[in-house]
Design a protein around this motif. Sequence first.
Motif, mmCIF file in Angstrom:
data_model
loop_
_atom_site.group_PDB
_atom_site.id
_atom_site.type_symbol
_atom_site.label_atom_id
_atom_site.label_comp_id
_atom_site.label_asym_id
_atom_site.label_seq_id
_atom_site.Cartn_x
_atom_site.Cartn_y
_atom_site.Cartn_z
ATOM 1 N N ARG A 122 0.821 -1.201 0.000
ATOM 2 C CA ARG A 122 0.000 0.000 0.000
ATOM 3 C C ARG A 122 0.865 1.264 0.000
ATOM 4 N NH1 ARG A 122 -5.231 -0.608 1.883
ATOM 5 N NH2 ARG A 122 -5.993 -2.711 1.365
ATOM 6 N N THR A 123 0.312 2.351 -0.540
ATOM 7 C CA THR A 123 0.969 3.643 -0.347
ATOM 8 C C THR A 123 0.772 4.054 1.100
ATOM 9 O OG1 THR A 123 -1.021 4.855 -0.985
ATOM 10 C CG2 THR A 123 0.566 4.337 -2.723
ATOM 11 N N ARG A 124 1.735 4.786 1.586
ATOM 12 C CA ARG A 124 1.739 5.103 3.003
ATOM 13 C C ARG A 124 1.734 6.611 3.240
ATOM 14 N NH1 ARG A 124 6.978 1.637 4.372
ATOM 15 N NH2 ARG A 124 7.477 2.384 2.278
ATOM 16 N N ASP A 125 1.091 6.967 4.301
ATOM 17 C CA ASP A 125 1.130 8.352 4.771
ATOM 18 C C ASP A 125 1.761 8.331 6.152
ATOM 19 O OD1 ASP A 125 -1.362 10.987 5.356
ATOM 20 O OD2 ASP A 125 0.763 11.062 4.826
ATOM 21 N N ILE A 126 2.141 9.496 6.614
ATOM 22 C CA ILE A 126 2.706 9.587 7.965
ATOM 23 C C ILE A 126 1.549 9.602 8.955
ATOM 24 C CG2 ILE A 126 4.076 11.002 9.531
ATOM 25 C CD1 ILE A 126 5.528 12.094 7.085
ATOM 26 N N ILE B 32 -0.228 10.620 12.239
ATOM 27 C CA ILE B 32 -0.159 11.615 13.312
ATOM 28 C C ILE B 32 -1.209 11.337 14.388
ATOM 29 C CG2 ILE B 32 0.781 13.435 11.861
ATOM 30 C CD1 ILE B 32 -2.033 14.671 11.785
ATOM 31 N N LYS C 271 -5.621 5.216 7.635
ATOM 32 C CA LYS C 271 -5.221 6.350 6.790
ATOM 33 C C LYS C 271 -6.452 7.120 6.331
ATOM 34 C CE LYS C 271 -3.538 5.658 2.622
ATOM 35 N NZ LYS C 271 -2.619 5.274 1.533
ATOM 36 N N GLN D 132 -7.671 9.205 9.155
ATOM 37 C CA GLN D 132 -6.788 10.367 9.372
ATOM 38 C C GLN D 132 -7.059 11.444 8.330
ATOM 39 O OE1 GLN D 132 -2.482 10.153 10.705
ATOM 40 N NE2 GLN D 132 -2.190 10.662 8.532
ATOM 41 N N ARG D 133 -7.159 11.054 7.084
ATOM 42 C CA ARG D 133 -7.424 12.034 6.022
ATOM 43 C C ARG D 133 -8.755 12.725 6.240
ATOM 44 N NH1 ARG D 133 -7.931 9.318 0.842
ATOM 45 N NH2 ARG D 133 -8.369 11.413 0.078
ATOM 46 N N ILE E 87 -8.443 15.227 9.112
ATOM 47 C CA ILE E 87 -7.673 16.419 8.725
ATOM 48 C C ILE E 87 -8.532 17.336 7.870
ATOM 49 C CG2 ILE E 87 -5.778 17.201 7.253
ATOM 50 C CD1 ILE E 87 -4.135 14.839 8.290
ATOM 51 N N MET E 88 -9.250 16.769 6.924
ATOM 52 C CA MET E 88 -10.066 17.600 6.041
ATOM 53 C C MET E 88 -11.238 18.212 6.802
ATOM 54 S SD MET E 88 -9.984 15.272 2.599
ATOM 55 C CE MET E 88 -10.633 16.484 1.456
ATOM 56 N N PHE F 251 -9.915 24.244 0.408
ATOM 57 C CA PHE F 251 -9.650 23.016 1.147
ATOM 58 C C PHE F 251 -10.171 23.156 2.574
ATOM 59 C CE2 PHE F 251 -7.581 19.048 1.885
ATOM 60 C CZ PHE F 251 -7.135 19.074 3.196
ATOM 61 N N TYR G 226 -11.653 13.235 -5.578
ATOM 62 C CA TYR G 226 -10.296 12.685 -5.759
ATOM 63 C C TYR G 226 -10.366 11.208 -6.126
ATOM 64 C CZ TYR G 226 -5.750 10.771 -4.521
ATOM 65 O OH TYR G 226 -4.551 10.089 -4.533
ATOM 66 N N GLU H 282 -9.421 2.215 1.487
ATOM 67 C CA GLU H 282 -8.839 3.560 1.643
ATOM 68 C C GLU H 282 -9.688 4.605 0.929
ATOM 69 O OE1 GLU H 282 -4.778 3.416 0.366
ATOM 70 O OE2 GLU H 282 -4.136 2.180 2.061
ATOM 71 N N SER I 278 5.612 4.617 -3.067
ATOM 72 C CA SER I 278 4.905 4.172 -1.872
ATOM 73 C C SER I 278 4.355 5.337 -1.056
ATOM 74 C CB SER I 278 5.843 3.341 -0.985
ATOM 75 O OG SER I 278 6.930 4.139 -0.552
ATOM 76 N N GLY J 289 -5.704 15.733 1.917
ATOM 77 C CA GLY J 289 -5.945 15.438 3.319
ATOM 78 C C GLY J 289 -4.861 14.598 3.953
#
Lengths: 164, 542
Positions: free
Chosen positions: A13-17, A19, A49, A52-53, A56-57, A71, A109, A121, B22, B28
């Motif tokens: 998977r693509t990863r985000d940080i 928090i 993830k 989290q997104r 944040i939004m 945004f 998106y 996701e 990755s 967001g």
Amino acid sequence: MPISSTTTDYSLRTRDISILQAPDPNKVGTQKVSAAFGKVSSFTAGIQKLVQRYTIMLMTIKGSQTNFPDFGTTFLSELMHRSNNMDTLALHHLFNFANLDVISQMKSYQSTLPTTAPLDEQIDTAQLVNVAANGDTVDFQILIKSRAGDTVQYVLPLPNQLTS
Amino acid sequence: MSESLDDTKTRIESFIAENFPSADTAPGSVLSELIVKVASVVQNSLTNSVADLSQVNSVQQALASTTDTYSPIMDEVASNFNTSRFAGKKSTGNIKITVSANSFYLVQKGTQFIQSGLNLTYQTTSDIRVSSNPNLANNEQQLFKSGNLYYFIIPVEAVEVGSQYQVSSRAQFTLGSATTIGFFVSAEAYGNFSTGLPQDTDKQLIEKFQTSISNKSLVSPVAIAARLSTDFPNFRSLSVCGANDPEQTRSKQNLFGIATFGMADVYVRTTLGPEVVTFPKTGTKVSTGLWSVNIGPDDAPGFYRIVALLPTPTSGVVQELGGSLTINSTTYDYQQSPNTRNNVIPAASFARFTKYQTATVLFQYNEPTPVAVGDTASFDVTVSYQPNIADIQNLILSDKYRLSSADYLVKAALPCFVSLNLQLVKKSSVDTIDSLGLNNLKSDIFNYINTIPFGEDLYASKIVNLCHKYDIKSVVLPITLNGQIYGNDGSTTAISDTDVLSIEPDIARGISKNTVQFFTDYYRLTGTDNVSVADNIGIELI
């Protein structure tokens, strides 16, 4: 005990940080998860993830980013600028408008993603399940459902003075 | 070609996707918020600065540039020609704020007001205290009562330089997002705002090289323009009608009707859009319900027309702009000061729009307490005009700079006030004026019409071109262009066309393409008793 199987493979998977710091496993009882980078960096993927997104939004004040004025939502700004006390009906009302905004932005998106993009996701819907006063915070219990069918509920506590 | 912020962001996201597959940069995500967006802003600015600077490696490249550039390199070159870049001027004006309570108000410095229809922002430049019993020693402003509401008037200026900020009287404002005024009801422009001026682009700065090194002895139009540009920052353009020009009829006012040399009429434009000024005058009762006011040559030299005439309030209540007493007639004449140098003025019509112009206004007024014929009262007269007409004339007549063998008469360019209505067809049913940014289209049209040089016509096709800078489907044709020309004899001529608005010569009234300039305003006031604000540049999205 050895791991017998896995439910989801996040390795590709693509990863985000991350928090949303995980609770301390050495402590017993309910813990608050705060948004912070923490002492040890960690990544996030999958439904976490997505949560989290979404958060944040939802919590970014629309117009606060000078170069990206569209945004975010007006959720926090409406809460802060209201001069009257609000009941749960009013809070639901405010949340629903902001929620629609977030989901619209996320689905816009998602329409650009390839068909192979992981469904857990991608957001399907979200709703405010409950609003309850809890000491010096007001807890917003939010349910998020992904396109994979997974649902997750989490509590977003906001300081009491925002809503009074 | 400049890069948009979205393009830069897409470029960075593509780079990350290719090199770090990755990493998730979805909207967001933390990576998007903290890295991609920040990098986009920084890189976009740098990318465009590099692109712009690369167009200004030489004067020739600056002239060939497809965008407006503001290179410090050109500032250095300009200094060799003893000229400098004009930094621009902010439009200023007053805003009338209506509130619902008799209270003490503090409007802090930097309080913003937005003209949402035009997407223009203005702000206060100092802290302003308002009270019903103001302490004048502390520069407090007066709070006035009007019916069940209250209002006060404060000065503001545009947040940026530019000509598009000149709004007209009664234009509505909303408060800026970070602005709060207690018991706020509404805000509107109190009087026309002054002309704002844009910063000189590199091309405009290079054009000044020629005029700055030219002879500034007021001999030729170029020389006069060069001198006026230096002495009067508001100066925009001029047209000189001299020997052998058909418009030069002043020199033919002799027994034989033969033109004599040595005379020239200098038509100038010193303002982008129409400006207004209000001044008090003493009126005299002529008969029952009929009064007269004499406007002298020094009140508003060369003024165009009377916008409003109202009795000066005696109770301390500021008059509502936009209303006016009914004017029966305005008779123009002229007055020259004895023992000073004057131009030759053969008749009153030649003094129209000059510093010598006077006017006698007959108007209807029923005073609250009847007075005898011959008694006087004070009135506030508001006129539209171009500033600096008398100053420019005095410069040209001065001992130091005048041409001893010539008679140069300075006149405000004859105005042709323009109005039009547009219908634009949208592409999508969800499009709105705000979403398409059509607020800026009015500014584009305002600037186009008000910057048409002497001698040129107003083209509907150019307005259509401006419309297609925005994401619309089509413009409904034909577009009707309406104009009203003011002649030397005090009369007006209405013109209208759907293709080209052109000035047809009427030399007897001083009208020609070399004497008339197009003017337009964002809004116009209609009616006298119940004044309302109408769009002068009407835009409808269908």
